[in-house]
Design an enzyme around this catalytic site. Structure first.
Site, PDB file in Angstrom:
ATOM      1  N   THR A  83       0.858  -1.180   0.000  1.00 36.56           N
ATOM      2  CA  THR A  83       0.000   0.000   0.000  1.00 36.56           C
ATOM      3  C   THR A  83       0.894   1.230   0.000  1.00 36.56           C
ATOM      4  OG1 THR A  83      -1.526   1.318   1.370  1.00 36.56           O
ATOM      5  CG2 THR A  83      -0.162  -0.251   2.513  1.00 36.56           C
ATOM      6  N   CYS A 197      -1.980   5.017  -5.247  1.00 32.60           N
ATOM      7  CA  CYS A 197      -2.790   4.167  -4.373  1.00 32.60           C
ATOM      8  C   CYS A 197      -2.884   2.836  -5.095  1.00 32.60           C
ATOM      9  CB  CYS A 197      -4.177   4.757  -4.143  1.00 32.60           C
ATOM     10  SG  CYS A 197      -5.308   3.609  -3.348  1.00 32.60           S
TER      11      CYS A 197
END
Length: 237
Positions: A83, A197
């Protein structure tokens, strides 16, 4: 082949992509029935999301450190945080283990610099777009000029990530909003756009956009494979 330690579950939708990309690249590099040696410690994203939005970053950091230590104890040779946002505590995580941590922003920036780009736009969660842990690293370490959408558009980008993509929802209206925002960033001089992202790649791809896109999920996952196979292929990681 080194064993890749993945801190996943943020969200599991993007962790699935990491696992797929990693194994595809190992097969491409080694052929046959080769697949990656990997370990994944998958957190409960609801807990992480709550801590993020409550600003309880110290507690979130402790969870990440615990995950990294468990991966090292289980035999991982390298840590990959699956992430972008949770690279906010990458330094603390790296310092908690004796094995390397591959930073997603570094892998992405190296690809951008190699391609000769100077000014880039960054899309991601509001934490990634607004705080300095990511933009600052791109600027200070790699000399990149980084721009982000305006406040209203940042909210759109953030909300789509948490309310749709992290739940596996891909909405055509949201895609159109993202493409509008990306076009605006291009008009502001961005030579490329970082999909900062790991879920955004579910929504938009290079085929949708005239501006070069840097998919952090793929770049990071492939970087992990290159590191894991460095001895096998006789190259320096």
């Amino acid at each position: 082949m080194k064993t890749i330690g993945l801190i996943g579950g943020m969200s599991w939708e993007s962790s699935l992509l990491y696992y797929q990309i990693i194994n595809q690249r190992v097969k491409e590099k080694l052929g046959g029935h080769h697949s990656a040696k990997s370990l994944m410690y998958s957190v409960n994203f609801q807990e992480i999301k709550t801590l993020q939005h409550q600003g309880k970053w110290d507690e979130a950091t402790n969870l990440m450190i615990d995950s990294a230590c468990k991966l090292e104890a289980a035999g991982a040779d390298v840590i990959v945080i699956c992430t972008n946002t949770m690279h906010k505590m990458a330094q603390e995580v790296a310092e908690s283990v004796s094995i390397p941590l591959l930073h997603i922003a570094d892998a992405t920036a190296q690809a951008i610099v190699k391609d000769g780009m100077k000014k880039v736009a960054l899309l991601g969660t509001s934490f990634t777009m607004e705080q300095d842990f990511y933009k600052g690293r791109l600027t200070e370490k790699f000399g990149l000029e980084v721009i982000v959408p305006n406040e209203a558009d940042r909210k759109i980008v953030h909300d789509v990530i948490y309310q749709e993509l992290c739940l596996g929802i891909v909405n055509e209206a949201s895609k159109k909003s993202y493409l509008r925002i990306m076009e605006s960033l291009g008009q502001q001089g961005a030579e490329a756009i970082i999909l900062g992202c790991t879920e955004i790649t579910m929504l938009v791809s290079q085929e949708d956009c005239r501006i070069p896109l840097y998919d952090t999920t793929r770049i990071h996952a492939e970087c992990a494979v290159d590191f894991a196979l460095s001895e096998d292929l006789g190259v320096t990681p």
